[in-house]
Design a protein around this motif. Sequence first.
Motif: not given
Length: 80
Positions: A19, A22-23, A35, A69, A72, A75-76
């Motif tokens: 994650a 990806l971020y 996402i 997912q 992530w 993390e976002w």
Amino acid sequence: MTQDKFALPINWNEYEDIAMGLYEKFGDDFTEAKIYRIRFTDLLEWVLTLPNFAGTREEANEGHLEQIQSAWVYEWRDNQ
């Protein structure tokens, strides 16, 4: 993630590391809602291209992709 020769390999069950990767790759291009709407086929390809990712396509499963997912999204949220 930058390529680091000393970095440990990342595998499918290391959801938080994936994650973060990806971020770092996409930043705020994807909001929480976006996402959760990403197709698993796209997510799979993106994970496989992360630096230091050592997993294979054959090892992937829906459970891994769902966990990635969710991680992530967290993390976002942490970066907002």
